[in-house]
Design a protein around this motif. Structure first.
Motif, PDB file in Angstrom:
ATOM      1  N   LYS A 235       0.833  -1.210   0.000  1.00 38.77           N
ATOM      2  CA  LYS A 235       0.000   0.000   0.000  1.00 38.77           C
ATOM      3  C   LYS A 235       0.863   1.253   0.000  1.00 38.77           C
ATOM      4  N   HIS A 236       1.899   1.268   0.829  1.00 36.69           N
ATOM      5  CA  HIS A 236       2.783   2.426   0.918  1.00 36.69           C
ATOM      6  C   HIS A 236       3.633   2.578  -0.350  1.00 36.69           C
ATOM      7  N   VAL A 237       4.065   1.463  -0.920  1.00 29.60           N
ATOM      8  CA  VAL A 237       4.871   1.515  -2.140  1.00 29.60           C
ATOM      9  C   VAL A 237       4.039   2.073  -3.292  1.00 29.60           C
ATOM     10  N   VAL A 238       2.809   1.602  -3.439  1.00 33.87           N
ATOM     11  CA  VAL A 238       1.929   2.085  -4.510  1.00 33.87           C
ATOM     12  C   VAL A 238       1.649   3.579  -4.334  1.00 33.87           C
ATOM     13  N   ALA A 239       1.372   4.004  -3.116  1.00 33.13           N
ATOM     14  CA  ALA A 239       1.121   5.427  -2.854  1.00 33.13           C
ATOM     15  C   ALA A 239       2.356   6.265  -3.204  1.00 33.13           C
ATOM     16  N   SER A 240       3.527   5.741  -2.893  1.00 32.45           N
ATOM     17  CA  SER A 240       4.769   6.458  -3.204  1.00 32.45           C
ATOM     18  C   SER A 240       4.987   6.535  -4.711  1.00 32.45           C
ATOM     19  N   ALA A 241       4.682   5.447  -5.413  1.00 41.83           N
ATOM     20  CA  ALA A 241       4.810   5.446  -6.874  1.00 41.83           C
ATOM     21  C   ALA A 241       3.900   6.501  -7.489  1.00 41.83           C
ATOM     22  N   HIS A 242       2.680   6.620  -6.979  1.00 37.35           N
ATOM     23  CA  HIS A 242       1.751   7.634  -7.477  1.00 37.35           C
ATOM     24  C   HIS A 242       2.283   9.037  -7.209  1.00 37.35           C
ATOM     25  N   GLU A 243       2.898   9.235  -6.044  1.00 34.25           N
ATOM     26  CA  GLU A 243       3.437  10.547  -5.705  1.00 34.25           C
ATOM     27  C   GLU A 243       4.603  10.926  -6.614  1.00 34.25           C
ATOM     28  N   VAL A 244       5.486   9.981  -6.884  1.00 41.57           N
ATOM     29  CA  VAL A 244       6.599  10.259  -7.798  1.00 41.57           C
ATOM     30  C   VAL A 244       6.058  10.578  -9.192  1.00 41.57           C
ATOM     31  N   SER A 245       5.061   9.819  -9.633  1.00 40.67           N
ATOM     32  CA  SER A 245       4.448  10.070 -10.940  1.00 40.67           C
ATOM     33  C   SER A 245       3.881  11.483 -10.999  1.00 40.67           C
ATOM     34  N   ARG A 246       3.234  11.895  -9.929  1.00 41.10           N
ATOM     35  CA  ARG A 246       2.688  13.250  -9.875  1.00 41.10           C
ATOM     36  C   ARG A 246       3.802  14.284  -9.974  1.00 41.10           C
ATOM     37  N   ARG A 247       4.913  14.033  -9.296  1.00 38.19           N
ATOM     38  CA  ARG A 247       6.046  14.954  -9.348  1.00 38.19           C
ATOM     39  C   ARG A 247       6.663  15.022 -10.741  1.00 38.19           C
ATOM     40  N   LEU A 248       6.500  13.946 -11.517  1.00 38.44           N
ATOM     41  CA  LEU A 248       7.017  13.915 -12.887  1.00 38.44           C
ATOM     42  C   LEU A 248       6.042  14.531 -13.881  1.00 38.44           C
ATOM     43  N   GLY A 249       4.881  14.949 -13.401  1.00 44.22           N
ATOM     44  CA  GLY A 249       3.942  15.639 -14.284  1.00 44.22           C
ATOM     45  C   GLY A 249       2.704  14.881 -14.649  1.00 44.22           C
TER      46      GLY A 249
END
Length: 265
Positions: A235-249
């Motif tokens: 759950k935490h890994v998926v949330a982090s992946a989404h956050e990085v994706s958001r930071r990439l635009g």
């Protein structure tokens, strides 16, 4: 590598530096600056031209840097951008789960580690940055396999799938089935598949266009990352992946980034 081969590589790199400094140079100028015969300079630029690293100006006959240099620089810039934007997220993830966090990208037929953050529970940490790992036996690798087309999947898994442990998936049909599960779930796991006693979970990172550009994972010893704890770590890994994706635009509203993959396949 022989001394002559090393010398040729050194001269080729010097040619690139000269063109970067002067913009355009003819073969005669290059030969003079390298202190080599004109025929040697010509062979060097011809080889570099074959790889699109230099190109010849049609009117003046001089050589300049080619689009291949831009492609290499662009790939490096993209990886550096991923690392920079992911680092704060990786650090938070490592703090939350207490395990080692890694960022990987697809490089050839392997996954390449481009960043790593140690969790508080990590002991005698092995630095994986710059190292490559197999796609079929790791959570990061499975995520990257799940992001490619069917044709590319076949290409990446066409060779012998090496067995690392008794848990390593070496059958292509079984691997394909697991990759489908990764696409369905939005994350991948690997338990004792690369190394006995190691458990990892990874999720995809998307770029601004929604296409998967890498993966983020958390890994630790199986006695800590147990079957009961794995869903929470995921759950935490998926949330982090989404956050990085958001930071990439990437600002799409999705629960599973592989839905974007399906529309592009």
């Amino acid at each position: 590598m022989s001394e002559s081969a090393i010398q040729s590589v050194d001269r080729a790199l010097t040619v690139l530096r000269l063109l970067a400094e002067h913009g355009e140079l003819g073969v005669t100028d290059i030969a003079r600056r390298l202190q080599v015969h004109k025929s040697t300079a010509f062979r060097l630029v011809t080889t570099l031209e074959a790889h699109d690293l230099v190109e010849q100006h049609a009117d003046r006959g001089k050589y300049r840097l080619g689009v291949g240099v831009l492609q290499l620089a662009g790939a490096t810039t993209a990886k550096l951008d991923l690392v920079q934007r992911a680092r704060p997220v990786s650090q938070r993830l490592a703090e939350v789960v207490g395990e080692t966090v890694n960022i990987t990208v697809l490089s050839g037929h392997e996954a390449l580690y481009v960043d790593q953050v140690a969790g508080s529970a990590a002991l005698q940490l092995h630095n994986w940055v710059g190292q490559r790992i197999p796609l079929h036996a790791t959570s990061n690798g499975k995520v990257l396999l799940a992001s490619v087309s069917g044709v590319r999947f076949d290409e990446l898994t066409s060779g012998v799938l090496k067995r690392f442990t008794d848990k390593t998936i070496t059958g292509r049909a079984e691997l394909r089935g697991q990759i489908e599960a990764v696409r369905r779930d939005g994350f991948a796991t690997a338990v004792d598949e690369l190394e006995v006693g190691l458990t990892a979970v990874a999720a995809p990172i998307s770029g601004a266009d929604g296409v998967v550009v890498g993966s983020i994972s958390a890994s630790g010893p199986s006695f800590r990352v147990t079957a009961e704890r794995l869903p929470d770590v995921a759950k935490h890994v998926v949330a982090s992946a989404h956050e990085v994706s958001r930071r990439l635009g990437w600002h799409g509203h999705y629960l599973n980034p592989f839905e974007t993959w399906r529309s592009l396949d």
